[in-house]
Design an enzyme around this catalytic site. Structure first.
Site, PDB file in Angstrom:
ATOM      1  N   ASN A   9     -38.044 133.585  45.519  1.00  8.93           N
ATOM      2  CA  ASN A   9     -37.585 132.829  44.347  1.00  8.93           C
ATOM      3  C   ASN A   9     -38.720 132.583  43.360  1.00  8.93           C
ATOM      4  OD1 ASN A   9     -35.746 131.503  42.707  1.00  8.93           O
ATOM      5  ND2 ASN A   9     -35.944 129.554  43.787  1.00  8.93           N
ATOM      6  N   GLU A  35     -36.465 138.670  44.619  1.00  7.98           N
ATOM      7  CA  GLU A  35     -36.398 137.683  43.529  1.00  7.98           C
ATOM      8  C   GLU A  35     -37.814 137.318  43.067  1.00  7.98           C
ATOM      9  OE1 GLU A  35     -33.438 134.033  42.243  1.00  7.98           O
ATOM     10  OE2 GLU A  35     -33.658 134.481  44.375  1.00  7.98           O
ATOM     11  N   ASP A 147     -32.309 139.996  50.898  1.00 11.05           N
ATOM     12  CA  ASP A 147     -31.339 138.927  50.724  1.00 11.05           C
ATOM     13  C   ASP A 147     -29.988 139.570  50.447  1.00 11.05           C
ATOM     14  OD1 ASP A 147     -29.786 136.796  49.999  1.00 11.05           O
ATOM     15  OD2 ASP A 147     -31.075 136.100  48.379  1.00 11.05           O
ATOM     16  N   ASN A 149     -27.120 138.003  50.598  1.00  9.83           N
ATOM     17  CA  ASN A 149     -26.290 137.008  49.914  1.00  9.83           C
ATOM     18  C   ASN A 149     -24.905 136.842  50.536  1.00  9.83           C
ATOM     19  OD1 ASN A 149     -27.234 135.258  47.794  1.00  9.83           O
ATOM     20  ND2 ASN A 149     -27.853 137.102  46.676  1.00  9.83           N
ATOM     21  N   HIS A 245     -35.664 130.136  50.882  1.00  8.92           N
ATOM     22  CA  HIS A 245     -35.496 131.058  51.995  1.00  8.92           C
ATOM     23  C   HIS A 245     -36.763 131.024  52.849  1.00  8.92           C
ATOM     24  CE1 HIS A 245     -32.079 133.595  50.294  1.00  8.92           C
ATOM     25  NE2 HIS A 245     -32.452 132.884  49.245  1.00  8.92           N
TER      26      HIS A 245
END
Length: 254
Positions: A9, A35, A147, A149, A245
């Protein structure tokens, strides 16, 4: 060989929280980050070229959005980006590195929560990705991570009943992971830890969810079934902080 995957992130923000120090202290050979939210031209040399690592990046057209990066102790034979489909590749979600006896796909799969249109985009991405790896695995064994999701089974999130109608645990999303496994792609964590419970890789930043372990397992290493003899162990590292995460990992026999 030990591989890690982590949605951080924001690469620059997580670097300020000790990412580079963790990389140097951790016995890892390959690190896939999702990300990243930056381009290589945005980064100082200490992030772009940490001692002992070679880095590769896939960057979104939209500044500060999406993006993936792979750090390798041994330089890969080649790095490539995308699926060859412009509507997906413009978001910088796929990075492929060639490690001789396998290809590693570092993928930030779309999130479907924003709108029905983004959910449809996510499901289209799942379909295109499966077609792509099913074709490519005929050339060389494949590992893919990132990820995803989506939590696959009820055991993969703390509150399945409350989230049945939430993107990330919708039946149509989970069905795509069923298709992956039906085509010979194996969730390495569940393969190695079939009885594991309360094992999550993402927690909401609200209401102290991480402290209470109210989480989701949405980060994975999938291996093609042909690589199963090389899988030694797989796990999650919830003790590693720095993002919403935590890292997940896969260990392979040489």
């Amino acid at each position: 060989m030990k591989l890690y995957s982590w949605n951080i992130n924001g690469l620059r923000g997580t670097a300020k929280k000790g990412l580079l120090e963790w990389m140097q202290a951790t016995p890892l050979d390959l690190l896939c980050l999702q990300e990243t939210k930056c381009a290589p031209t945005d980064l100082p040399d200490e992030i772009l070229h940490p001692p002992g690592f070679k880095s590769c990046f896939a960057t979104a057209e939209k500044k500060g959005y999406s993006g993936v990066a792979t750090y390798c102790r041994q330089p890969p034979l080649a790095c490539d980006t995308g699926l060859g489909i412009e509507r997906f590749d413009r978001e910088g979600r796929v990075l492929v590195s060639d490690h001789g006896d396998f290809l590693l796909y570092n993928v930030y799969f779309p999130n479907g929560k924003a709108s029905p249109e983004r959910l449809a985009y996510k499901l289209d991405f799942y379909a295109a990705f499966l077609d792509h790896i099913n074709a490519r695995v005929k050339e060389k064994p494949i590992i893919f991570c990132g990820d995803v999701n989506t939590a696959h089974r009820a055991v993969d999130l703390a509150r399945p009943r409350e989230n049945e109608k939430i993107s990330g645990f919708l039946p149509e999303e989970r069905a795509w992971l069923d298709r992956w496994t039906a085509h010979g792609w194996v969730d390495s964590f569940r393969h190695c830890n079939p009885e594991a419970r309360d094992a999550y890789s993402w927690w909401s930043l609200r209401s102290g969810a991480r402290e209470r372990n109210v989480g989701w397992r949405i980060d994975y290493f999938f291996v093609h079934q042909s690589l199963l003899p090389r899988v030694k162990a797989a796990g999650i590292s919830p003790e590693v902080m720095g993002a919403d995460h935590c890292p997940v990992w896969l260990e392979l026999h040489d």
